[in-house]
Design an enzyme around this catalytic site. Structure first.
Site, mmCIF file in Angstrom:
data_model
loop_
_atom_site.group_PDB
_atom_site.id
_atom_site.type_symbol
_atom_site.label_atom_id
_atom_site.label_comp_id
_atom_site.label_asym_id
_atom_site.label_seq_id
_atom_site.Cartn_x
_atom_site.Cartn_y
_atom_site.Cartn_z
ATOM 1 N N ASP A 35 71.268 22.395 90.556
ATOM 2 C CA ASP A 35 71.484 20.948 90.603
ATOM 3 C C ASP A 35 72.049 20.583 91.972
ATOM 4 O O ASP A 35 72.914 21.294 92.497
ATOM 5 C CB ASP A 35 72.454 20.532 89.491
ATOM 6 C CG ASP A 35 72.474 19.043 89.254
ATOM 7 O OD1 ASP A 35 72.911 18.307 90.174
ATOM 8 O OD2 ASP A 35 72.069 18.598 88.174
ATOM 9 N N ILE A 36 71.566 19.490 92.572
ATOM 10 C CA ILE A 36 72.050 19.101 93.902
ATOM 11 C C ILE A 36 73.421 18.432 93.843
ATOM 12 O O ILE A 36 74.059 18.245 94.871
ATOM 13 C CB ILE A 36 71.045 18.189 94.649
ATOM 14 C CG1 ILE A 36 70.815 16.885 93.884
ATOM 15 C CG2 ILE A 36 69.749 18.917 94.914
ATOM 16 C CD1 ILE A 36 70.050 15.843 94.680
ATOM 17 N N ASN A 92 70.452 15.658 77.970
ATOM 18 C CA ASN A 92 70.714 14.222 77.865
ATOM 19 C C ASN A 92 69.412 13.505 77.536
ATOM 20 O O ASN A 92 68.373 13.814 78.116
ATOM 21 C CB ASN A 92 71.279 13.681 79.176
ATOM 22 C CG ASN A 92 72.619 14.298 79.522
ATOM 23 O OD1 ASN A 92 73.441 14.542 78.657
ATOM 24 N ND2 ASN A 92 72.829 14.561 80.797
ATOM 25 N N GLY A 98 73.309 9.382 80.045
ATOM 26 C CA GLY A 98 73.450 9.947 81.378
ATOM 27 C C GLY A 98 72.176 10.520 81.957
ATOM 28 O O GLY A 98 72.212 11.093 83.047
ATOM 29 N N GLN A 99 71.050 10.391 81.267
ATOM 30 C CA GLN A 99 69.793 10.901 81.825
ATOM 31 C C GLN A 99 69.381 10.000 82.985
ATOM 32 O O GLN A 99 69.283 8.785 82.835
ATOM 33 C CB GLN A 99 68.692 10.947 80.766
ATOM 34 C CG GLN A 99 67.416 11.596 81.269
ATOM 35 C CD GLN A 99 66.329 11.693 80.204
ATOM 36 O OE1 GLN A 99 66.451 11.173 79.102
ATOM 37 N NE2 GLN A 99 65.251 12.362 80.560
ATOM 38 N N HIS A 105 64.814 18.011 80.654
ATOM 39 C CA HIS A 105 65.498 19.083 81.370
ATOM 40 C C HIS A 105 66.784 19.462 80.656
ATOM 41 O O HIS A 105 67.408 18.640 80.005
ATOM 42 C CB HIS A 105 65.778 18.714 82.830
ATOM 43 C CG HIS A 105 66.601 17.487 83.036
ATOM 44 N ND1 HIS A 105 66.099 16.200 82.856
ATOM 45 C CD2 HIS A 105 67.887 17.326 83.406
ATOM 46 C CE1 HIS A 105 67.040 15.318 83.136
ATOM 47 N NE2 HIS A 105 68.149 15.977 83.462
ATOM 48 N N HIS A 107 70.548 21.190 81.305
ATOM 49 C CA HIS A 107 71.574 21.579 82.269
ATOM 50 C C HIS A 107 72.241 22.841 81.737
ATOM 51 O O HIS A 107 72.660 22.875 80.581
ATOM 52 C CB HIS A 107 72.660 20.501 82.383
ATOM 53 C CG HIS A 107 72.178 19.179 82.874
ATOM 54 N ND1 HIS A 107 72.373 18.756 84.160
ATOM 55 C CD2 HIS A 107 71.533 18.175 82.239
ATOM 56 C CE1 HIS A 107 71.868 17.541 84.305
ATOM 57 N NE2 HIS A 107 71.345 17.164 83.147
#
Length: 119
Positions: A35-36, A92, A98-99, A105, A107
């Protein structure tokens, strides 16, 4: 069409190699990358290569690929050496949860103690 790449989807662009990502695992159906904007020392996203807007639509259309995403999340945890401490898999669904990228995907978060309940 469900499952087809979407031109305006960041994750579809990562799957296609048009946007760079730090890939940590890849299978025929999934790709996992860092994750960035990490929220824990280990924060890896596991996505299906096929485009579905969220986990529920992925599971309804492609339960085998949904299972692949979860299995890969476990393999990421093993590779990242966070299995014993514990880790969280978060999916999410919807902006209210919070998506922010509407491509299913998971996390994978770990590497520190995680509070409950989150959010």
């Amino acid at each position: 069409m469900a499952g087809e790449p979407q031109a305006d989807c960041l994750f579809c662009k990562i799957v296609a190699g048009a946007v760079p990502a730090t890939v940590v695992r890849e299978t025929g159906t999934t790709i996992a990358f860092r994750d960035i904007n990490p929220q824990a020392p280990t924060h890896v996203l596991v996505i299906p290569k096929a485009h579905y807007p969220d986990a529920a639509s992925l599971a309804a259309a492609e339960p085998g690929i949904a299972a692949d995403v979860l299995a890969e999340a476990g393999r990421v945890a093993a590779d990242e050496k966070i299995e014993e401490l514990g880790y969280r898999i978060v999916l999410n669904t919807g902006a209210g949860a919070g998506q922010t990228v509407f491509h299913a995907h998971a996390h994978v978060l770990g590497g520190r103690g995680l509070e409950w309940p989150p959010g």
